[in-house]
Write a protein that holds these residues in place. Structure first.
Motif, PDB file in Angstrom:
ATOM      1  N   ILE A  18      10.709  -2.605  -5.478  1.00  0.00           N
ATOM      2  CA  ILE A  18       9.292  -2.282  -5.299  1.00  0.00           C
ATOM      3  C   ILE A  18       9.141  -1.005  -4.478  1.00  0.00           C
ATOM      4  O   ILE A  18       8.511  -0.040  -4.925  1.00  0.00           O
ATOM      5  CB  ILE A  18       8.556  -3.448  -4.615  1.00  0.00           C
ATOM      6  N   PHE A  19       9.708  -0.985  -3.265  1.00  0.00           N
ATOM      7  CA  PHE A  19       9.639   0.197  -2.402  1.00  0.00           C
ATOM      8  C   PHE A  19      11.026   0.497  -1.863  1.00  0.00           C
ATOM      9  O   PHE A  19      11.861  -0.403  -1.695  1.00  0.00           O
ATOM     10  CB  PHE A  19       8.675  -0.020  -1.226  1.00  0.00           C
ATOM     11  N   LEU A  20      11.261   1.769  -1.560  1.00  0.00           N
ATOM     12  CA  LEU A  20      12.492   2.212  -0.916  1.00  0.00           C
ATOM     13  C   LEU A  20      12.142   3.079   0.278  1.00  0.00           C
ATOM     14  O   LEU A  20      11.168   3.844   0.234  1.00  0.00           O
ATOM     15  CB  LEU A  20      13.388   3.012  -1.879  1.00  0.00           C
ATOM     16  N   ALA A  21      12.923   2.959   1.343  1.00  0.00           N
ATOM     17  CA  ALA A  21      12.735   3.771   2.543  1.00  0.00           C
ATOM     18  C   ALA A  21      13.992   4.595   2.778  1.00  0.00           C
ATOM     19  O   ALA A  21      15.117   4.096   2.615  1.00  0.00           O
ATOM     20  CB  ALA A  21      12.456   2.886   3.756  1.00  0.00           C
ATOM     21  N   LYS A  58      21.401  -0.294  11.516  1.00  0.00           N
ATOM     22  CA  LYS A  58      20.429  -1.098  10.773  1.00  0.00           C
ATOM     23  C   LYS A  58      19.256  -1.389  11.699  1.00  0.00           C
ATOM     24  O   LYS A  58      19.130  -2.467  12.272  1.00  0.00           O
ATOM     25  CB  LYS A  58      21.086  -2.374  10.280  1.00  0.00           C
ATOM     26  N   GLN A  59      18.376  -0.409  11.846  1.00  0.00           N
ATOM     27  CA  GLN A  59      17.251  -0.551  12.756  1.00  0.00           C
ATOM     28  C   GLN A  59      16.117  -1.339  12.097  1.00  0.00           C
ATOM     29  O   GLN A  59      15.919  -1.281  10.886  1.00  0.00           O
ATOM     30  CB  GLN A  59      16.767   0.827  13.205  1.00  0.00           C
ATOM     31  N   GLN A  60      15.332  -2.021  12.941  1.00  0.00           N
ATOM     32  CA  GLN A  60      14.308  -2.916  12.439  1.00  0.00           C
ATOM     33  C   GLN A  60      13.077  -2.174  11.917  1.00  0.00           C
ATOM     34  O   GLN A  60      12.286  -2.749  11.166  1.00  0.00           O
ATOM     35  CB  GLN A  60      13.877  -3.885  13.552  1.00  0.00           C
ATOM     36  N   LYS A  61      12.923  -0.947  12.288  1.00  0.00           N
ATOM     37  CA  LYS A  61      11.688  -0.233  11.929  1.00  0.00           C
ATOM     38  C   LYS A  61      11.559  -0.042  10.425  1.00  0.00           C
ATOM     39  O   LYS A  61      10.441  -0.029   9.898  1.00  0.00           O
ATOM     40  CB  LYS A  61      11.646   1.124  12.631  1.00  0.00           C
ATOM     41  N   TYR A  62      12.664   0.075   9.722  1.00  0.00           N
ATOM     42  CA  TYR A  62      12.591   0.276   8.278  1.00  0.00           C
ATOM     43  C   TYR A  62      12.080  -0.982   7.580  1.00  0.00           C
ATOM     44  O   TYR A  62      11.224  -0.913   6.687  1.00  0.00           O
ATOM     45  CB  TYR A  62      13.958   0.666   7.729  1.00  0.00           C
ATOM     46  N   ALA A  63      12.601  -2.161   7.983  1.00  0.00           N
ATOM     47  CA  ALA A  63      12.132  -3.410   7.389  1.00  0.00           C
ATOM     48  C   ALA A  63      10.660  -3.654   7.699  1.00  0.00           C
ATOM     49  O   ALA A  63       9.875  -4.062   6.825  1.00  0.00           O
ATOM     50  CB  ALA A  63      12.983  -4.576   7.894  1.00  0.00           C
ATOM     51  N   ILE A  64      10.245  -3.394   8.930  1.00  0.00           N
ATOM     52  CA  ILE A  64       8.845  -3.604   9.309  1.00  0.00           C
ATOM     53  C   ILE A  64       7.932  -2.637   8.561  1.00  0.00           C
ATOM     54  O   ILE A  64       6.833  -3.008   8.104  1.00  0.00           O
ATOM     55  CB  ILE A  64       8.694  -3.461  10.826  1.00  0.00           C
ATOM     56  N   ALA A  65       8.373  -1.393   8.392  1.00  0.00           N
ATOM     57  CA  ALA A  65       7.558  -0.413   7.671  1.00  0.00           C
ATOM     58  C   ALA A  65       7.382  -0.809   6.208  1.00  0.00           C
ATOM     59  O   ALA A  65       6.286  -0.686   5.637  1.00  0.00           O
ATOM     60  CB  ALA A  65       8.196   0.964   7.779  1.00  0.00           C
ATOM     61  N   LEU A  66       8.445  -1.303   5.582  1.00  0.00           N
ATOM     62  CA  LEU A  66       8.343  -1.734   4.182  1.00  0.00           C
ATOM     63  C   LEU A  66       7.408  -2.932   4.041  1.00  0.00           C
ATOM     64  O   LEU A  66       6.588  -2.993   3.116  1.00  0.00           O
ATOM     65  CB  LEU A  66       9.737  -2.068   3.647  1.00  0.00           C
ATOM     66  N   GLU A  79       4.957  -3.844   6.095  1.00  0.00           N
ATOM     67  CA  GLU A  79       3.575  -3.442   6.390  1.00  0.00           C
ATOM     68  C   GLU A  79       2.967  -2.704   5.211  1.00  0.00           C
ATOM     69  O   GLU A  79       1.786  -2.902   4.875  1.00  0.00           O
ATOM     70  CB  GLU A  79       3.555  -2.575   7.646  1.00  0.00           C
ATOM     71  N   HIS A  80       3.754  -1.875   4.541  1.00  0.00           N
ATOM     72  CA  HIS A  80       3.259  -1.168   3.365  1.00  0.00           C
ATOM     73  C   HIS A  80       3.003  -2.141   2.217  1.00  0.00           C
ATOM     74  O   HIS A  80       2.063  -1.957   1.432  1.00  0.00           O
ATOM     75  CB  HIS A  80       4.259  -0.092   2.952  1.00  0.00           C
ATOM     76  N   LEU A  81       3.822  -3.199   2.113  1.00  0.00           N
ATOM     77  CA  LEU A  81       3.628  -4.182   1.054  1.00  0.00           C
ATOM     78  C   LEU A  81       2.298  -4.916   1.216  1.00  0.00           C
ATOM     79  O   LEU A  81       1.588  -5.170   0.227  1.00  0.00           O
ATOM     80  CB  LEU A  81       4.796  -5.177   1.058  1.00  0.00           C
ATOM     81  N   PHE A  82       1.926  -5.253   2.449  1.00  0.00           N
ATOM     82  CA  PHE A  82       0.705  -6.021   2.671  1.00  0.00           C
ATOM     83  C   PHE A  82      -0.548  -5.215   2.342  1.00  0.00           C
ATOM     84  O   PHE A  82      -1.623  -5.803   2.168  1.00  0.00           O
ATOM     85  CB  PHE A  82       0.658  -6.504   4.124  1.00  0.00           C
ATOM     86  N   THR A  83      -0.442  -3.906   2.245  1.00  0.00           N
ATOM     87  CA  THR A  83      -1.612  -3.118   1.859  1.00  0.00           C
ATOM     88  C   THR A  83      -1.976  -3.312   0.395  1.00  0.00           C
ATOM     89  O   THR A  83      -3.086  -2.968  -0.008  1.00  0.00           O
ATOM     90  CB  THR A  83      -1.351  -1.630   2.130  1.00  0.00           C
ATOM     91  N   PHE A  84      -1.060  -3.866  -0.399  1.00  0.00           N
ATOM     92  CA  PHE A  84      -1.314  -4.094  -1.827  1.00  0.00           C
ATOM     93  C   PHE A  84      -1.615  -5.560  -2.132  1.00  0.00           C
ATOM     94  O   PHE A  84      -1.824  -5.900  -3.292  1.00  0.00           O
ATOM     95  CB  PHE A  84      -0.104  -3.650  -2.657  1.00  0.00           C
ATOM     96  N   LEU A  85      -1.614  -6.438  -1.143  1.00  0.00           N
ATOM     97  CA  LEU A  85      -1.761  -7.873  -1.377  1.00  0.00           C
ATOM     98  C   LEU A  85      -3.136  -8.352  -0.926  1.00  0.00           C
ATOM     99  O   LEU A  85      -3.765  -7.737  -0.050  1.00  0.00           O
ATOM    100  CB  LEU A  85      -0.670  -8.644  -0.623  1.00  0.00           C
TER     101      LEU A  85
END
Length: 389
Positions: A11-14, A21-29, A31-37
């Motif tokens: 769906i999305f790639l960062a 393996k920092q947590q900010k990438y998972a959180i950013a993905l 958060e971006h997903l919830f904008t479409f739900l």
């Protein structure tokens, strides 16, 4: 870093531009997903370190409260077993209600599809590499979307139905014992005991049939005619001896081939040959690593044959026993017994000590080495005298 659905569709790639393996990438993905739900949608996120991300979100106000309340974290199935037991109870997808058979390893399967881009993009510019990964991810997404019906059918047929049948069978077996009346439980135990005894009898019958077939096969091979000296030797001993002989030939063939591959790497490193290059070097290393487990397996099998032959041998049998081989390939490379065949002929007299005693052979080699050292010293002394003269 990728975010995919449970059908392995990306769906999305960062773009990961920092180490680790920092947590900010998972959180950013996420958060971006919830904008479409929709505002009432709940998302279950399976991540290798989902427990750590969930703890961070509970301690700090990173995400809005309405998103955090609709977010459920779990650990991917394969990575869950490396976590602590307390963590597995809370975050293992197999112990989490509502996740079904989702394993969370779809990202690994996506990397397997994208791995062919590694040699292509190794020398590409950053923008070109990102563009190519984006195009390939879109193609994968469209292919998986078009094949979604077949994916669901296969998942139901091979994943759900087979596991459901096995689980129902186990449940029926368990429920019979749990809910049976007290006077039937004892009879049920007797029936189960009889069933176990019947299985044991069937296995014994099958083993006896196999032994009889082996004896018939042994008789048809006319071993006594081909090897008349084995007339007073037991069938099991001769069988193990011939199998050890064939297995020793197989081990020697495999080991010598592996040693040639080692020499190819050693000579390239030492400068005797041209450098192999990264591709050929990796292929050679992979070939060695691929064949090593099989070689060690047959060596252990041969050593078991040697142990069994030693236990079965009688003093009156003048047959030289094979010696076990080291499972360490470095030691095997320097072991002289690797090139020795398994003797399948009885000795006319007592076997020489050098043939059966390893210490005798080592002593002979040491004596020869000492003689060579003395000869080398004499050569140097003669050369020095000639130079002075």
């Amino acid at each position: 870093m990728a975010l995919i659905c449970r059908h392995d569709i990306p769906i999305f790639l960062a773009n990961v531009d920092t180490p680790g393996k920092q947590q900010k990438y998972a959180i950013a993905l996420l958060e971006h997903l919830f904008t479409f739900l929709p505002p009432n949608a709940t998302v279950a996120a399976l991540y290798d370190i989902g427990c750590v991300v969930n703890r961070s979100l509970e301690l700090y106000n990173i995400l809005p409260v309405d998103i955090h309340q609709r977010l459920i974290f779990a650990i991917s199935a394969m990575h869950a077993y490396s976590h602590q037991w307390a963590c597995q109870i809370v975050y293992n997808p197999r112990l989490h209600e509502g996740l079904g058979l989702t394993d969370g390893e779809g990202v690994e399967r996506l990397w397997s599809r994208l791995r062919k881009l590694i040699p292509i993009t190794r020398s590409s510019a950053q923008s070109r590499r990102i563009w190519l990964i984006d195009r390939q991810a879109k193609v994968i997404s469209l292919d998986l979307r078009d094949d979604l019906g077949h994916w669901i059918a296969q998942r139901l047929r091979h994943g759900v139905e087979s596991r459901e049948a096995s689980s129902l069978e186990e449940l029926v077996r368990t429920s019979i014992r749990a809910h049976a009346p007290a006077h039937l439980k004892k009879e049920l135990d007797i029936v189960l005991s009889l069933q176990a005894d019947l299985d044991t009898v069937n296995k014994a019958i099958e083993t006896t049939r196999t032994v009889l077939e082996n004896e018939a096969l042994y008789s048809s091979l006319n071993i006594t005619d081909s090897f008349p000296d084995f007339g007073n030797v037991s069938l099991e001993f001769v069988r193990l001896l011939l199998m050890a002989c064939d297995l020793k030939i197989n081990i020697r063939k495999r080991a010598v081939g592996s040693f040639f591959e080692w020499d190819q790497l050693d000579q390239a490193v030492g400068g005797q040959h041209n450098p192999l290059g990264t591709k050929i070097h990796q292929q050679t290393r992979k070939a060695i690593a691929k064949r090593t487990p099989a070689l060690k397996t047959v060596i252990r099998k041969f050593n078991r044959y040697c142990k069994s032959l030693k236990e079965l041998k009688q003093p009156e049998w003048t047959i030289t026993l094979p010696l076990p081989l080291p499972t360490d390939l470095d030691a095997l490379r320097d072991d002289a017994s690797l090139l020795a065949d398994v003797w399948i002929d009885p000795s006319q007299a007592q076997a020489p000590r050098w043939l059966e005693d390893v210490d005798i052979r080592k002593g002979i080699c040491a004596l020869l080495l000492g003689d060579c050292c003395l000869e080398e010293q004499r050569c140097h002394e003669l050369t020095r005298r000639l130079a002075v003269f």
